[in-house]
Design an enzyme around this catalytic site. Sequence first.
Site, PDB file in Angstrom:
ATOM      1  N   LYS A 129       0.819  -1.216   0.000  1.00  0.00           N
ATOM      2  CA  LYS A 129       0.000   0.000   0.000  1.00  0.00           C
ATOM      3  C   LYS A 129       0.852   1.264   0.000  1.00  0.00           C
ATOM      4  O   LYS A 129       0.444   2.280  -0.539  1.00  0.00           O
ATOM      5  CB  LYS A 129      -0.962   0.010   1.195  1.00  0.00           C
ATOM      6  N   LYS A 157      -4.059 -10.535  -6.712  1.00  0.00           N
ATOM      7  CA  LYS A 157      -5.197 -10.827  -5.838  1.00  0.00           C
ATOM      8  C   LYS A 157      -6.419 -10.007  -6.251  1.00  0.00           C
ATOM      9  O   LYS A 157      -6.285  -8.861  -6.672  1.00  0.00           O
ATOM     10  CB  LYS A 157      -4.793 -10.442  -4.407  1.00  0.00           C
ATOM     11  N   LYS A 203     -10.409  -4.696  -3.771  1.00  0.00           N
ATOM     12  CA  LYS A 203     -11.669  -3.964  -3.928  1.00  0.00           C
ATOM     13  C   LYS A 203     -11.586  -2.848  -4.971  1.00  0.00           C
ATOM     14  O   LYS A 203     -12.489  -2.041  -5.065  1.00  0.00           O
ATOM     15  CB  LYS A 203     -12.077  -3.363  -2.581  1.00  0.00           C
TER      16      LYS A 203
HETATM   17  P1  AMP Z   1     -10.467  -6.667   3.533  1.00  0.00           P
HETATM   18  O1  AMP Z   1     -11.266  -6.389   2.333  1.00  0.00           O
HETATM   19  O2  AMP Z   1      -9.016  -6.389   3.302  1.00  0.00           O
HETATM   20  O3  AMP Z   1     -11.022  -6.044   4.783  1.00  0.00           O
HETATM   21  O4  AMP Z   1     -10.568  -8.234   3.753  1.00  0.00           O
HETATM   22  C1  AMP Z   1     -11.585  -8.859   4.467  1.00  0.00           C
HETATM   23  C2  AMP Z   1     -11.365 -10.354   4.482  1.00  0.00           C
HETATM   24  O5  AMP Z   1     -11.464 -10.875   3.152  1.00  0.00           O
HETATM   25  C3  AMP Z   1      -9.981 -10.768   4.994  1.00  0.00           C
HETATM   26  O6  AMP Z   1     -10.105 -11.950   5.768  1.00  0.00           O
HETATM   27  C4  AMP Z   1      -9.210 -11.038   3.738  1.00  0.00           C
HETATM   28  O7  AMP Z   1      -8.161 -11.964   3.917  1.00  0.00           O
HETATM   29  C5  AMP Z   1     -10.300 -11.631   2.841  1.00  0.00           C
HETATM   30  N1  AMP Z   1      -9.972 -11.412   1.411  1.00  0.00           N
HETATM   31  C6  AMP Z   1      -9.790 -10.212   0.797  1.00  0.00           C
HETATM   32  N2  AMP Z   1      -9.496 -10.384  -0.511  1.00  0.00           N
HETATM   33  C7  AMP Z   1      -9.468 -11.728  -0.717  1.00  0.00           C
HETATM   34  C8  AMP Z   1      -9.204 -12.568  -1.872  1.00  0.00           C
HETATM   35  N3  AMP Z   1      -8.923 -12.038  -3.067  1.00  0.00           N
HETATM   36  N4  AMP Z   1      -9.271 -13.908  -1.715  1.00  0.00           N
HETATM   37  C9  AMP Z   1      -9.576 -14.460  -0.506  1.00  0.00           C
HETATM   38  N5  AMP Z   1      -9.824 -13.736   0.608  1.00  0.00           N
HETATM   39  C10 AMP Z   1      -9.772 -12.390   0.512  1.00  0.00           C
END
Ligand code: AMP
Length: 333
Positions: A114, A198, A201
């Site tokens: 980031k 990956k 969002k």
């Molecule tokens: P975040 O959007 O960073 O708050 O992520 C929320 C949850 O979603 C966390 O447990 C992340 O590890 C999981 N996560 C986010 N992106 C992915 C992805 N591309 N594949 C699997 N898990 C994800």
Amino acid sequence: MCNMKRSLSGIKPTGNLTLGNYIGALRGFKKVQEEYESFIFVADLHALTLPIDPQALRSNTKDIVAFYLAAGLDVNKTSIFLQSDVPAHSELNSILINYLYMGELSRMTQFKDKSAKMNHEAIGVGLFAYPVLMCADILLYQPDIVPVGEDQRQHVELCRDLVHRFNTRYSKEIFIMPKAVTPKVGARIMSLSDPTKKMSKSDPKGDIFLKDEPNVIRKKIMSAITDTGSDIFYDPENKPGISNLLQIYAALSDISIEEAQAKFKDIHQYGEFKKIVADKVLEELVPFQERYKEFLNNKTINDVLNAGKDKARYFANKTLTKVKKTVGLYVHE
Ligand code: AMP
Ligand code: TRP
């Protein structure tokens, strides 16, 4: 109830949730609540670590609560709450920040990714110290497990180092050692437009957003990047696109990658395969979206958050008091 093992996890309200969030995290939360006393929160303070529009933050927060409910979280089994509703998160953060080191925080992959594109002088302290707050989130609830996607494992490992350091320093088991639990299949869903990255969002082409219309979801899957060839097998290095779609199919079908591969052994056309994957995704997401809309439009969200807040505060304050006493802060009635 009290003797049940405990689980804690959360999601940041920073944007549109994706199929990656759904498979890597959300979907697993429902199963966890059957076996664990479960705490699931919205990591709204974490959303401030990068600039965010206040209105967007508020509506993303409500969205996540509705998604939690739509994913089958049952308020009798899971306490759903906002991080900012439980002041103990910030208070424990102020204590723990003294027990983690600049060196280890600067090695966190998420921070490196980031901050890589940012002007070094203008990297927020909050972004750097993000894992400290995450340690506070976790440790307040003394969970046995922390269900997350693969990208969060490193942060939970750091938290484990902190637990060891803290307990050793005070010669007592102040914190229980938490363990990251990632789904067997689908812990890292990749972008549909670049399957070496990956799914995050912020990539409208490569992401499937949980709020996308069904026809948009189908279109995105049908135009997912694949390699040359026509056979369907799992080989993330040489066939990242097909492997990612196989992973999505297997995760949503609750089967292993090998089982998914066997199902497609007689299909020799990517188009046909993609159509089956799209059907699977829609079979799961369409009813999920309907439930989400219902929860968003009725008044339950505030009630859910109020109940969750009370229970979370109760547990969090107990741990906070214990920590304050341990480090020598003068706790009085
Ligand atoms: P975040 O959007 O960073 O708050 O992520 C929320 C949850 O979603 C966390 O447990 C992340 O590890 C999981 N996560 C986010 N992106 C992915 C992805 N591309 N594949 C699997 N898990 C994800
Ligand atoms: N850092 C997590 C993410 O970006 C969200 C989060 C914050 C979290 N605190 C947590 C997840 C505590 C599990 C436990 O996905």
